[in-house]
Structure formats: C-alpha cells, structure tokens
Design a protein around this motif. Sequence first.
Motif, short mmCIF file in Angstrom:
data_model
loop_
_atom_site.label_atom_id
_atom_site.label_comp_id
_atom_site.label_asym_id
_atom_site.label_seq_id
_atom_site.Cartn_x
_atom_site.Cartn_y
_atom_site.Cartn_z
N GLU A 14 0.83 -1.20 0.00
CA GLU A 14 0.00 0.00 0.00
C GLU A 14 0.87 1.26 0.00
N LYS A 15 1.93 1.25 0.79
CA LYS A 15 2.83 2.40 0.82
C LYS A 15 3.49 2.60 -0.55
N MET A 16 3.90 1.53 -1.18
CA MET A 16 4.51 1.63 -2.51
C MET A 16 3.50 2.16 -3.53
N ASN A 17 2.26 1.75 -3.42
CA ASN A 17 1.22 2.27 -4.32
C ASN A 17 1.00 3.76 -4.13
N VAL A 18 1.01 4.21 -2.87
CA VAL A 18 0.85 5.63 -2.58
C VAL A 18 2.02 6.42 -3.16
N MET A 22 1.83 9.23 -6.15
CA MET A 22 2.36 10.58 -5.96
C MET A 22 3.40 10.90 -7.04
N THR A 23 4.24 9.94 -7.37
CA THR A 23 5.25 10.14 -8.41
C THR A 23 4.59 10.39 -9.75
N LEU A 24 3.55 9.64 -10.07
CA LEU A 24 2.83 9.87 -11.32
C LEU A 24 2.19 11.26 -11.35
N LYS A 25 1.64 11.67 -10.21
CA LYS A 25 1.02 12.99 -10.12
C LYS A 25 2.05 14.08 -10.34
N TRP A 26 3.23 13.97 -9.71
CA TRP A 26 4.29 14.96 -9.88
C TRP A 26 4.78 15.00 -11.33
#
Length: 109
Positions: A14-18, A22-26
């Motif tokens: 779950e942490k890796m997915n978050v 976030m990386t995709l959003k940035w």
Amino acid sequence: MLQNKVYDPHAAEEKMNVIYEMTLKWAHQLEQSRIIEYTELQRRPWSLIWRNVLAGTARGVGIAVGFTFFAATIIYVLQTLGALNLPIIGDYIADIVRIVQRQLELNTY
C-alpha cells in the motif's frame, strides 16, 4: 526493550502504491508546466531570440492590419455622415478635411 515488528507485505504494498501514485502525479504536473521546454530555451538562447523576433513581427503586423481596418471603417463612416450633409457633423468633417489638406501641403522634410 526491542519491539518485535511484524512485517506486513500488504501494508508495504500500500505504501509503494501511494508513493507510485504521488510520483505519477508529480510527473504529470511537471509535464503540464512544460519545464523541459523552458530549460531547453535557457540552454539555447538563439532559439529564444528567434522566437521572440517572430512573435514581435507577428504582433507588429497584427497591429498594422488591425489599425488599417479600424481607420478604414472610421473613414467610411465619416464619408457616409458627410454625404448626409448634417449641419454640425458636416462642419466638423469639413474642419478635419481642411486640417489634413494643410498638413499635406506643408513639406516638413
């Protein structure tokens, strides 16, 4: 006093997915800001100068064409009003014509 922590693969996933989201959003936000194009322009100043010269030329031509249409419209309206022979407006237009003729007769060069 060591605590025994149990490794939970589901929580780690779950942490890796978050982090991934976030990386995709940035990355998406950086693409929208076109920061890569900006840095390329900073590295090649002649490209930036060339673009600004073209933009200034286009702006100047646009202003000239726009003013020409605007002036032609005003002249057309004034000619139409002058043809109607209205007392006040006709005198005003006659004054304008006299001023323009005087300016044309003067050789300032």
